[in-house]
Each structure stands twice: as structure tokens, then as C-alpha cells.
Motif scaffolding. Structure first.
Motif, PDB file in Angstrom:
ATOM      1  N   TRP A 138      12.184   5.725  14.076  1.00 35.19           N
ATOM      2  CA  TRP A 138      11.335   5.056  13.393  1.00 35.19           C
ATOM      3  C   TRP A 138      10.834   6.031  12.184  1.00 35.19           C
ATOM      4  N   GLY A 139      10.527   5.605  11.222  1.00 34.46           N
ATOM      5  CA  GLY A 139       9.986   6.281   9.896  1.00 34.46           C
ATOM      6  C   GLY A 139       9.393   5.385   8.904  1.00 34.46           C
ATOM      7  N   TRP A 140       9.069   6.080   7.659  1.00 29.99           N
ATOM      8  CA  TRP A 140       8.699   5.194   6.432  1.00 29.99           C
ATOM      9  C   TRP A 140       9.312   5.767   5.351  1.00 29.99           C
ATOM     10  N   GLN A 141       9.268   5.044   4.310  1.00 30.17           N
ATOM     11  CA  GLN A 141       9.363   5.444   2.807  1.00 30.17           C
ATOM     12  C   GLN A 141       8.770   4.814   1.989  1.00 30.17           C
ATOM     13  N   GLN A 142       8.445   5.486   0.819  1.00 34.16           N
ATOM     14  CA  GLN A 142       7.921   4.676  -0.398  1.00 34.16           C
ATOM     15  C   GLN A 142       8.886   3.649  -0.989  1.00 34.16           C
ATOM     16  N   GLU A 143       8.184   2.450  -1.125  1.00 36.11           N
ATOM     17  CA  GLU A 143       9.078   1.323  -1.622  1.00 36.11           C
ATOM     18  C   GLU A 143       8.402   0.727  -2.737  1.00 36.11           C
ATOM     19  N   GLY A 144       8.822   1.152  -4.014  1.00 37.62           N
ATOM     20  CA  GLY A 144       8.099   0.699  -5.474  1.00 37.62           C
ATOM     21  C   GLY A 144       6.676   1.159  -5.233  1.00 37.62           C
ATOM     22  N   VAL A 145       5.779   0.100  -5.438  1.00 39.86           N
ATOM     23  CA  VAL A 145       4.219   0.675  -5.353  1.00 39.86           C
ATOM     24  C   VAL A 145       3.920   0.605  -3.918  1.00 39.86           C
ATOM     25  N   GLY A 146       4.602   0.344  -2.990  1.00 39.36           N
ATOM     26  CA  GLY A 146       4.044   0.148  -1.466  1.00 39.36           C
ATOM     27  C   GLY A 146       5.051   0.917  -0.678  1.00 39.36           C
ATOM     28  N   LYS A 147       5.114   0.726   0.652  1.00 44.19           N
ATOM     29  CA  LYS A 147       6.043   1.438   1.352  1.00 44.19           C
ATOM     30  C   LYS A 147       6.772   0.386   2.412  1.00 44.19           C
ATOM     31  N   ARG A 148       7.864   1.045   2.979  1.00 47.37           N
ATOM     32  CA  ARG A 148       8.576   0.390   4.032  1.00 47.37           C
ATOM     33  C   ARG A 148       8.558   1.129   5.260  1.00 47.37           C
ATOM     34  N   ILE A 149       8.160   0.590   6.387  1.00 40.75           N
ATOM     35  CA  ILE A 149       8.032   1.058   7.849  1.00 40.75           C
ATOM     36  C   ILE A 149       9.053   0.424   8.534  1.00 40.75           C
ATOM     37  N   TRP A 150       9.799   1.484   9.263  1.00 43.73           N
ATOM     38  CA  TRP A 150      11.044   0.860   9.722  1.00 43.73           C
ATOM     39  C   TRP A 150      11.143   1.454  11.348  1.00 43.73           C
ATOM     40  N   CYS A 151      11.956   0.755  12.090  1.00 41.35           N
ATOM     41  CA  CYS A 151      11.960   0.980  13.489  1.00 41.35           C
ATOM     42  C   CYS A 151      13.407   0.534  13.906  1.00 41.35           C
ATOM     43  N   GLU A 152      14.112   1.345  14.760  1.00 41.56           N
ATOM     44  CA  GLU A 152      15.579   0.672  15.234  1.00 41.56           C
ATOM     45  C   GLU A 152      15.480   0.904  16.792  1.00 41.56           C
ATOM     46  N   VAL A 153      16.152  -0.019  17.416  1.00 39.10           N
ATOM     47  CA  VAL A 153      16.203  -0.042  18.932  1.00 39.10           C
ATOM     48  C   VAL A 153      17.717  -0.289  18.775  1.00 39.10           C
ATOM     49  N   ASP A 154      18.197   0.524  19.985  1.00 33.48           N
ATOM     50  CA  ASP A 154      19.801   0.481  20.133  1.00 33.48           C
ATOM     51  C   ASP A 154      20.076  -0.431  21.294  1.00 33.48           C
ATOM     52  N   ARG A 155      20.611  -1.451  21.215  1.00 32.43           N
ATOM     53  CA  ARG A 155      20.746  -2.528  22.351  1.00 32.43           C
ATOM     54  C   ARG A 155      21.876  -2.073  23.474  1.00 32.43           C
ATOM     55  N   CYS A 156      22.784  -1.439  23.120  1.00 31.65           N
ATOM     56  CA  CYS A 156      23.785  -0.947  24.168  1.00 31.65           C
ATOM     57  C   CYS A 156      23.882   0.421  24.409  1.00 31.65           C
ATOM     58  N   GLN A 157      23.096   1.156  23.821  1.00 26.53           N
ATOM     59  CA  GLN A 157      23.273   2.581  23.747  1.00 26.53           C
ATOM     60  C   GLN A 157      23.271   3.318  25.206  1.00 26.53           C
ATOM     61  N   SER A 158      22.324   2.913  26.089  1.00 26.26           N
ATOM     62  CA  SER A 158      22.410   3.258  27.543  1.00 26.26           C
ATOM     63  C   SER A 158      23.858   2.688  28.398  1.00 26.26           C
TER      64      SER A 158
ATOM     65  N   SER B 176       0.770  -1.213   0.056  1.00 28.05           N
ATOM     66  CA  SER B 176      -0.005  -0.054  -0.150  1.00 28.05           C
ATOM     67  C   SER B 176       0.985   1.182  -0.103  1.00 28.05           C
ATOM     68  N   ALA B 177       0.599   2.228  -0.946  1.00 24.33           N
ATOM     69  CA  ALA B 177       1.322   3.568  -0.847  1.00 24.33           C
ATOM     70  C   ALA B 177       0.867   4.589   0.063  1.00 24.33           C
ATOM     71  N   ARG B 178      -0.281   4.259   0.723  1.00 25.76           N
ATOM     72  CA  ARG B 178      -1.013   4.855   1.640  1.00 25.76           C
ATOM     73  C   ARG B 178       0.302   5.464   2.838  1.00 25.76           C
ATOM     74  N   PRO B 179       0.163   6.431   3.190  1.00 17.45           N
ATOM     75  CA  PRO B 179       1.260   6.657   4.323  1.00 17.45           C
ATOM     76  C   PRO B 179       0.692   6.052   5.660  1.00 17.45           C
ATOM     77  N   PRO B 180       1.657   5.731   6.690  1.00 19.25           N
ATOM     78  CA  PRO B 180       0.974   5.335   7.859  1.00 19.25           C
ATOM     79  C   PRO B 180       0.713   6.797   8.473  1.00 19.25           C
ATOM     80  N   ARG B 181      -0.326   6.536   9.389  1.00 19.44           N
ATOM     81  CA  ARG B 181      -0.916   7.754  10.253  1.00 19.44           C
ATOM     82  C   ARG B 181      -0.871   7.516  11.720  1.00 19.44           C
ATOM     83  N   GLN B 182      -0.144   8.222  12.428  1.00 13.87           N
ATOM     84  CA  GLN B 182      -0.042   8.132  13.823  1.00 13.87           C
ATOM     85  C   GLN B 182      -1.371   8.682  14.323  1.00 13.87           C
TER      86      GLN B 182
END
Length: 157
Positions: free
Chosen positions: A115-135, A86-92
Motif C-alpha cells: 500500500w502507499g499514497w501519492q499526490q494527485e492534482g490538488v489531492g491524493k491517491r491512496i492505494w493498496c494491492e492484494v495478490d490473489r494467487c501469490q500463495s 485533500s493534499a494532507r498525507p495519510p498518517r498511520q
């Protein structure tokens, strides 16, 4: 920086969310992230929310990717990606009191380091990241780790 990626394809069925959680648990263990580590439960919850959004709101199949920077005890940042058609953007949204929907991306925003998202072909990619050792790094006077490169495919499940 070594990056390991694993991937799962899910059907457009809400029952697939449970399968994605089970798959993710086994992949996290295989990466060196222990089941009793708080990071493991955080990642499972993030995966659950993003996969639920993909299959419920798009009605199409999706791909789930987990990318690990480093390996074993050296895993630093874990990136979760969900690709859908789906090309529809995510909506918080902001759920009120007894609402049964609308908390997914708020939860992602609260649990993930980024976290964020980007268009990916005809759809989208939603991503998030967690840092294991940051603290741990900041407490020791070091610099927080960041994820600087896109996922590199080295393993597919």
C-alpha cells in the motif's frame, strides 16, 4: 496483462461507506472473485477503511477504483485506489486498547500485500494491492505475481 478498472464516486457522507461496500461486492462477483473467497472479504474491508478515511478526514467527495489484472479465475492482483481532494498525507496511527479510532491504516498495512499514497492534482491517491494467487504460486514453486502498470480505464460504473 489485461487490466479492468471500475470506478465509483462517493459523496462526503459516512453513509457512503456502506454504498461503496455494496458496489464493491457486486464488482468483485462480476470479476470472478466469489463472495465466499477470503480475498473478497479482505478487499471489502480494505475498501471500507480507505473510503471511511477519505470521507471522514477530508470532508470531500472521493473516487473509489478497483483494478483487476486478468479476469475470471485468472484474476491475479487486485488494486484498490481511493482519490480524494485533500493534499494532507495519510498518517498511520497506533490505537490503544479502548480507542475507537486510529486503526484504519494499521489494518490496511496488515491486510494488503502493498500500500502507499501519492499526490494527485490538488489531492491524493491512496492505494493498496492484494495478490490473489501469490500463495498458490509460491507453494507450486512459481514466482509471486506483482502489479506492474497503472490502472487502464476500460469500464466505468
Amino acid at each position: 496483462m489485461q487490466v479492468l478498472q471500475v470506478q465509483l464516486e462517493v459523496r462526503p457522507d459516512p453513509a457512503e461507506v456502506g454504498r461503496a461496500r455494496q458496489w464493491a461486492r457486486s464488482r468483485l462477483l462480476g470479476s470472478g472473485i466469489e463472495a465466499d473467497e477470503p480475498l473478497a472479504e479482505t478487499l471489502i474491508l480494505l475498501i471500507s477503511e480507505l473510503v471511511t478515511n477519505a470521507v471522514v478526514h477530508t470532508g470531500s467527495a472521493a473516487k473509489v477504483r478497483i483494478c483487476f489484472s486478468g479476469s475470471g479465475a485468472a484474476v491475479g492482483t487486485v488494486r484498490v485506489e481511493v482519490l480524494d481532494a485533500s493534499a494532507r498525507p495519510p498518517r498511520q496511527r497506533h490505537a490503544d486498547g479502548e480507542d475507537t479510532n486510529g486503526r484504519g491504516l494499521e489494518l490496511v498495512d496488515g491486510l494488503a500485500d502493498r500500500w502507499g499514497w501519492q499526490q494527485e492534482g490538488v489531492g491524493k491517491r491512496i492505494w493498496c494491492e492484494v495478490d490473489r494467487c501469490q500463495s498458490l504460486l509460491v507453494a507450486a514453486g512459481g514466482e509471486p505475481m506483482t502489479y506492474e502498470s497503472p490502472c487502464v480505464v476500460t469500464n466505468r460504473a
